[in-house]
Write an enzyme that holds these catalytic residues in place. Structure first.
Site, PDB file in Angstrom:
ATOM      1  N   CYS A   1     -22.601  16.196 -13.254  1.00  0.00           N
ATOM      2  CA  CYS A   1     -22.778  16.729 -14.620  1.00  0.00           C
ATOM      3  C   CYS A   1     -23.243  17.853 -14.622  1.00  0.00           C
ATOM      4  CB  CYS A   1     -23.775  15.503 -15.251  1.00  0.00           C
ATOM      5  SG  CYS A   1     -25.329  15.632 -14.279  1.00  0.00           S
ATOM      6  N   TRP A   2     -24.143  18.290 -15.564  1.00  0.00           N
ATOM      7  CA  TRP A   2     -24.657  19.855 -15.544  1.00  0.00           C
ATOM      8  C   TRP A   2     -25.669  20.108 -14.509  1.00  0.00           C
ATOM      9  CZ3 TRP A   2     -23.019  23.973 -17.964  1.00  0.00           C
ATOM     10  CH2 TRP A   2     -23.589  25.179 -18.127  1.00  0.00           C
TER      11      TRP A   2
END
Length: 348
Positions: free
Chosen positions: A95-96
């Site tokens: 993810c980020w």
């Protein structure tokens, strides 16, 4: 007991069944690991909704709303994407920042029984790796530049070279642009260019496939291709490289360009819109002359005039400014397969 997720900061050192980016589609479209698929745990609007609650109300409320949405979306991905995966399936998930979104997906997949690897630090770890590599890796190669006026078939020749096993870095293909006012790639419709970040991801992937002990051939380009820029490290090495200059009669160049840009004949209004961008440089009188040739369907005269007044002078200035190294001349009568084979037999 189901396997626990493992972590890595170097995803390039292992092979995975699949690379899964769980960020929103908007974030994924800006940049992602090449080859990754997007299975977002929050779509664009949901991510905005949760972020707004986080900032305007409180963290706890945002987590509750987010958890419900993430659970719903993961459930849909299990049903629609993962249902037929074998037990040997081994994905990399990120993810980020490598936090809750990817961990939530990894825990569910792990509970099913799959071995899951998480990218520690998430996309930010990957992006830092790209920035470091894109600064250092281009310096390790020796480059050769294929030069030639517009319509000399440089891209076509380089692709023939690649088929013979030569290392070719096709920057226009990576950038989805041919490097000029008419340069968008066209495949039934105009293709959008990658973002600067994704262009760098694709460029790095290509460079990593090359052998540093063999030369890399590149078409003469400006540092800016459409809306993306070449990394400084690559650009500096290109300017130092030896150039081979393709010389082709203008008649053959016009014929080649008529074939290459045939879509503009089918969509003359788009061509006129492109030419309008040159009005500040050449004035409305010249642009209107081009318009008249378009309306009269005098395509060969149009292309010859644009080459003589715009492309050739601009290209010569660019070459003198950027690629001043020794130029070895190669002459072609046309761009037939026979001519190109003869050219390549001379061991470009």
């Amino acid at each position: 007991m189901p396997p626990l997720p493992t972590y890595t900061q170097k995803p390039q050192t292992e092979t995975y069944t699949e690379i899964i980016d769980v960020r929103s589609p908007r974030e994924f479209s800006e940049d992602h690991i090449p080859g990754a698929i997007n299975l977002p745990v929050l779509n664009n609007s949901e991510r905005t909704e949760v972020g707004t609650i986080y900032k305007q109300i409180n963290t706890f409320q945002a987590r509750k709303v987010g958890a419900a949405l993430v659970t719903k979306n993961i459930s849909e991905h299990i049903t629609q994407h993962f249902a037929k995966k074998e037990k040997s399936y081994h994905p990399l998930v990120y993810c980020w920042r490598g936090g809750q979104p990817s961990l939530s997906m990894a825990i569910v997949l792990g509970q099913i029984g799959w071995r899951v690897t998480l990218l520690e630090g998430g996309y930010k770890t990957y992006r830092a790796y790209v920035r470091q590599q894109i600064e250092e890796l281009p310096k390790k190669f020796t480059y050769k530049i294929l030069c030639g006026l517009t319509g000399s078939g440089k891209t076509y020749i380089l692709r023939q070279m690649r088929e013979r096993g030569t290392q070719v870095l096709d920057l226009e293909n990576l950038a989805q642009h041919r490097g000029s006012v008419f340069g968008e790639e066209w495949q039934d419709k105009l293709s959008s260019q990658p973002t600067q970040k994704y262009f760098e991801s694709l460029l790095l992937q290509q460079l990593q496939s090359f052998n540093p002990n063999q030369p890399v051939w590149i078409e003469s380009e400006s540092r800016k291709i459409g809306k993306v820029y070449l990394p400084k490290s690559l650009w500096e090495k290109m300017k130092q490289a030896c150039c081979v200059d393709i010389q082709l009669p203008i008649t053959a160049r016009v014929k080649f360009l008529l074939q290459k840009y045939s879509h503009f004949i089918e969509y003359p209004d788009i061509l006129k819109a492109k030419l309008e961008k040159l009005k500040d440089r050449y004035g409305w009188e010249k642009v209107n002359q081009w318009y008249q040739l378009i309306d009269a369907e005098k395509w060969e005269l149009l292309i010859r005039d644009i080459l003589s007044n715009h492309y050739d002078p601009t290209y010569r200035k660019s070459i003198q400014r950027n690629f001043s190294n020794f130029k070895e001349m190669r002459y072609l009568y046309d761009l037939s397969d026979e001519s190109i084979r003869a050219l390549l037999d001379l061991s470009l």
